[in-house]
Design a protein around this motif. Structure first.
Motif, short mmCIF file in Angstrom:
data_model
loop_
_atom_site.label_atom_id
_atom_site.label_comp_id
_atom_site.label_asym_id
_atom_site.label_seq_id
_atom_site.Cartn_x
_atom_site.Cartn_y
_atom_site.Cartn_z
N ASP A 255 -30.53 -0.11 22.33
CA ASP A 255 -31.56 -1.16 22.25
C ASP A 255 -31.17 -2.24 21.25
OD1 ASP A 255 -33.15 -0.13 24.23
OD2 ASP A 255 -34.31 1.14 22.85
N VAL A 256 -30.53 -1.84 20.17
CA VAL A 256 -30.04 -2.84 19.20
C VAL A 256 -29.09 -3.80 19.93
CG1 VAL A 256 -28.62 -3.17 17.13
CG2 VAL A 256 -30.31 -1.32 17.20
N TYR B 42 -35.02 3.01 13.09
CA TYR B 42 -35.84 1.88 13.54
C TYR B 42 -35.68 1.61 15.04
CZ TYR B 42 -36.12 1.04 8.56
OH TYR B 42 -36.33 1.19 7.22
N SER B 43 -34.48 1.80 15.53
CA SER B 43 -34.22 1.51 16.94
C SER B 43 -33.01 2.32 17.39
CB SER B 43 -33.96 0.00 17.11
OG SER B 43 -33.89 -0.32 18.47
N ASP B 44 -32.80 2.37 18.71
CA ASP B 44 -31.65 3.12 19.23
C ASP B 44 -30.45 2.18 19.38
OD1 ASP B 44 -33.18 5.38 19.43
OD2 ASP B 44 -33.90 4.81 21.43
N VAL C 66 -30.97 -6.17 22.38
CA VAL C 66 -31.64 -7.30 21.72
C VAL C 66 -30.63 -8.40 21.43
CG1 VAL C 66 -32.79 -8.07 19.61
CG2 VAL C 66 -33.49 -5.95 20.69
N LEU D 128 -30.17 -0.18 11.32
CA LEU D 128 -31.29 -0.08 12.25
C LEU D 128 -31.30 1.25 12.97
CD1 LEU D 128 -31.20 -3.72 13.69
CD2 LEU D 128 -33.09 -2.69 12.41
N ALA D 129 -30.11 1.71 13.39
CA ALA D 129 -30.06 2.96 14.16
C ALA D 129 -30.16 4.17 13.24
CB ALA D 129 -28.77 3.00 14.98
#
Ligand code: NAD
Length: 285
Positions: free
Chosen positions: A217-218, A212-214, A221, A207-208
């Motif tokens: 933030d992963v 897709y996301s930092d 979530v 994801l990182a």
């Protein structure tokens, strides 16, 4: 109660020292074996350090109990003497298959017939080693997690040749030394822990690194939506980034892209995790 009294631990490194000390702390007589006297001298300091850690971190260890455990540990660099009366040998030597195999061959010649052998290997299967033990019915894995006094799982995993009564005995023993025994019914690379943890950590990295996301933030979530205390990047920082990096560089092309991302953004900047004061997060030294 198990019929195990005398325990010998091979290897006094990160895990071997913890296993030996925890076993002594639980009341067993323990022999801690390593390859030469110089390493043994270092091990003595490591065990003294563990006594200090237990004193401050383990309920009931202050007031002498942690130091008393040290009196039940005998250090040895003589393998024959170290295993002469062992009921159980726990092997925690480096994760090198050939080294483990030759060690088991030597061990089989020196240990009495009664001795059970258990490997703490994280990534090798017991069946990779069983034919070198000379006693496959008395051989299995007993896998600990780093910081055994706190993360106290004892995953027990045999091969198809492990005798059921030996398996049960080791499950019993794991409980006697303060672990929560986790019987694993069939051989599985990664046991339960790493079968869950590795895909979880890889998914976070995807994801990182994929943009897709930092990382923070992963983690957010995962924490908020599941109630879990830590997200994947908090784990990475504790494990240290070097080990996952090394594993990924040996993987396929995609794994190598993930490794390159870790290297460029973190490793090259000395951000290796908690141990260096910064990884995905900053830590007070
Ligand atoms: P380590 O490198 O810290 O310690 C290995 C020790 O084995 C050293 O003291 C070394 O001198 C000794 N040694 C080398 N050759 C030997 C031999 N022939 N006989 C006896 N001792 C020998 O390694 P570690 O991190 O403690 O890992 C040991 C085992 O535990 C590995 O199989 C690893 O997969 C497993 N394990 C490690 C962790 C971890 O977090 N470090 C967690 C679970 C399991």
């Amino acid at each position: 109660m198990s019929s195990i009294t005398n325990v010998t631990v091979l290897g006094t490194g990160v895990l071997g020292s913890q296993i030996a000390y925890q076993t002594a702390y639980s009341g067993f007589q323990v022999t801690a074996y390593d390859i030469n006297d110089e390493v043994i001298e270092g091990a003595k300091k490591r065990f003294a350090g563990l006594a200090e850690t237990y004193t401050s971190e383990v309920d009931g260890a202050a007031g002498g109990k942690a130091d008393e455990a040290l009196t039940r540990v005998t250090f040895s660099s003589d393998l024959a003497a170290a295993v002469a009366d062992a009921d159980l040998v726990i092997e925690a030597i480096p994760e090198v298959l050939d080294l483990k195999r030759t060690t088991y061959e030597a061990l089989d010649k020196l240990a009495p017939a009664k001795t059970i052998f258990a490997t703490n290997s994280s990534t090798l299967l017991p069946s990779d080693m069983k034919d070198f033990t000379g006693r496959p019915e008395k051989f299995l894995a007993l896998h600990f997690a780093n910081r055994v006094w706190k993360f106290n799982t004892g995953e027990v995993m045999g091969t198809a040749d492990t005798a059921p009564e030996v398996f049960d005995e080791v499950v019993e023993f794991a409980g006697e030394i303060g672990m929560v025994p986790i019987p694993i019914h069939k051989e599985k690379a990664g046991y339960v822990l790493n079968s869950l943890l590795v895909p979880f950590l890889n998914a976070g990295l995807e994801l990182a690194a994929g943009g897709y996301s930092d990382p923070h933030d992963v983690d957010k979530v995962w924490r908020i939506a599941t109630g879990a205390p830590m997200g994947p990047f908090q784990f990475y920082d504790i494990i240290g980034l070097t080990t996952p990096y090394n594993i990924l560089t040996n993987g396929d092309e995609h794994a190598q892209q993930l490794a390159a991302w870790l290297k460029e953004n973190y490793i090259d900047q000395g951000k290796l995790g908690v141990a260096t004061g910064e990884g995905f997060y900053r830590y007070d030294k």
